[in-house]
Design an enzyme around this catalytic site. Structure first.
Site, PDB file in Angstrom:
ATOM      1  CG  ASN A   1       2.874   1.931   4.301  1.00 37.25           C
ATOM      2  OD1 ASN A   1       1.808   1.327   4.338  1.00 37.25           O
ATOM      3  ND2 ASN A   1       3.921   1.485   3.607  1.00 37.25           N
TER       4      ASN A   1
ATOM      5  CG  ASP B   1      15.970   0.807   9.493  1.00 37.35           C
ATOM      6  OD1 ASP B   1      14.954   0.780  10.211  1.00 37.35           O
ATOM      7  OD2 ASP B   1      16.806  -0.114   9.467  1.00 37.35           O
TER       8      ASP B   1
ATOM      9  CB  THR C   1       0.052  -5.732  -0.697  1.00 36.69           C
ATOM     10  OG1 THR C   1      -0.107  -6.267   0.639  1.00 36.69           O
ATOM     11  CG2 THR C   1      -1.018  -4.681  -0.942  1.00 36.69           C
TER      12      THR C   1
ATOM     13  CG  LEU D   1      -2.110  -0.990   1.175  1.00 33.28           C
ATOM     14  CD1 LEU D   1      -2.932  -0.898   2.450  1.00 33.28           C
ATOM     15  CD2 LEU D   1      -3.010  -0.746  -0.039  1.00 33.28           C
TER      16      LEU D   1
ATOM     17  CE  LYS E   1       0.206  -2.486  11.925  1.00 34.04           C
ATOM     18  NZ  LYS E   1       0.848  -1.284  11.330  1.00 34.04           N
TER      19      LYS E   1
ATOM     20  CE1 TYR F   1       1.008  -6.063  11.615  1.00 36.99           C
ATOM     21  CE2 TYR F   1      -1.191  -6.996  11.448  1.00 36.99           C
ATOM     22  CZ  TYR F   1      -0.236  -6.106  11.013  1.00 36.99           C
ATOM     23  OH  TYR F   1      -0.515  -5.253   9.979  1.00 36.99           O
TER      24      TYR F   1
ATOM     25  CB  THR G   1      11.379   7.123   3.058  1.00 42.13           C
ATOM     26  OG1 THR G   1      10.267   6.660   3.828  1.00 42.13           O
ATOM     27  CG2 THR G   1      11.398   8.654   3.046  1.00 42.13           C
TER      28      THR G   1
ATOM     29  CB  SER H   1      -4.147   0.669  12.516  1.00 42.32           C
ATOM     30  OG  SER H   1      -4.481  -0.351  13.421  1.00 42.32           O
TER      31      SER H   1
END
Length: 291
Positions: free
Chosen positions: A82, A55, A182, A13, A151, A147, A31, A133
């Site tokens: 992101n 990074d 993706t 994304l 989030k 995970y 970036t 998120s």
């Protein structure tokens, strides 16, 4: 014309959004950990796109990206956090060396990038911070606990940040996508190195989902990005933005379950204040009711 700074533009994304931002003529600092993945974007839009290695876990990288936005384009209007990755494994299965990097990127990297960008964003009216998120930030599920935790933290941080920035005219948008086609289930997902048989019934299904759905997700990333752009451009953007039918279903189930728990235990759980006479005595003695 807006000036954007987007992290994690190499794939997914983030890349789709970077392409869309550049295509509509906005200015962009794109970036990624390696600028090799961004070369073609800069070549197609040499006047409005700048690429930089970033990074989010490396001190100073975010500040350099913000400085580039200011020197190249005169300021910053939109920050998109992101950069991130996923992780599968039961809480007991994963080792610290496997799950701590998840927090360093998904949470602490987001925090430091946001802190670096805020002075620049506060110089302009109408700025936006877009924090990626997930549907996994709305409700927890077996196998995604670590995970989920990153989030959920992004959600809470973003809600607090939105209140802090509201008087300054800056808005926060929490994007909560469901499954989109993706590389997330592929190169952007890691897993615990060991499997414990006791969790086969719950966590093994998550591993199987990854193996069988990578590249087959129903969501169209271009359509998700179109929704994100519309939210950024809105005068009154939403704080929470679930994208896709799966994310909306997760949110609705979570709200229904939350309401059911509240209703079932309401009478018992709210009867926890001091008795009236004791509270009145405390107030008469000059207590303000705060701990």
């Amino acid at each position: 014309m807006k000036t954007w700074l987007i992290t994690g533009c190499s794939t997914g994304l983030g890349r789709q959004l970077a392409e869309a931002v550049a295509a509509r003529g906005d200015r962009l600092v794109a970036t990624a950990r390696s600028t090799d993945t961004l070369q073609s974007l800069g070549e197609r839009y040499p006047e409005t796109v700048r690429s930089l290695a970033l990074d989010v876990t490396r001190p100073g990288d975010a500040a350099r990206a913000v400085a580039l936005a200011e020197t190249a384009f005169g300021g910053l209007d939109v920050l998109v956090n992101n950069a991130g990755f996923g992780f599968i494994g039961a809480i007991e299965e994963a080792e610290p060396g496997e799950y701590r990097p998840l927090f360093e990127v998904n949470l602490f990297g987001l925090i430091e990038t946001t802190r670096a960008a805020l002075p620049a964003l506060r110089k302009r009216a109408g700025g936006r911070i877009v924090n990626l998120s997930s549907g996994a930030g709305i409700a927890g599920s077996a196998g995604f606990g670590f995970y989920n935790a990153t989030k959920f933290a992004v959600e809470g941080l973003s809600e607090a940040l939105a209140q802090e920035l509201q008087p300054l005219g800056l808005k926060v948008i929490i994007v909560e996508p469901g499954p989109f086609r993706t590389e997330f289930l592929g190169r952007s997902m890691s897993a615990a190195s060991r499997e414990i048989a006791a969790y086969a019934e719950t966590v093994r299904a998550r591993r199987h989902y990854r193996q069988t759905n990578d590249g087959r997700q129903a969501g169209d990333p271009a359509k998700a990005v179109a929704v994100m752009l519309q939210a950024v451009d809105a005068e009154h953007p939403p704080l929470h933005l679930p994208i896709g039918p799966r994310a909306h279903a997760v949110a609705e189930r979570k709200l229904d379950a939350f309401r059911a728990d509240i209703a079932a235990w309401r009478d018992i759980s709210i009867a926890t204040d001091f008795d009236t006479h004791a509270r009145d005595s405390a107030l008469d003695a000059g207590q303000d009711g705060l701990n």
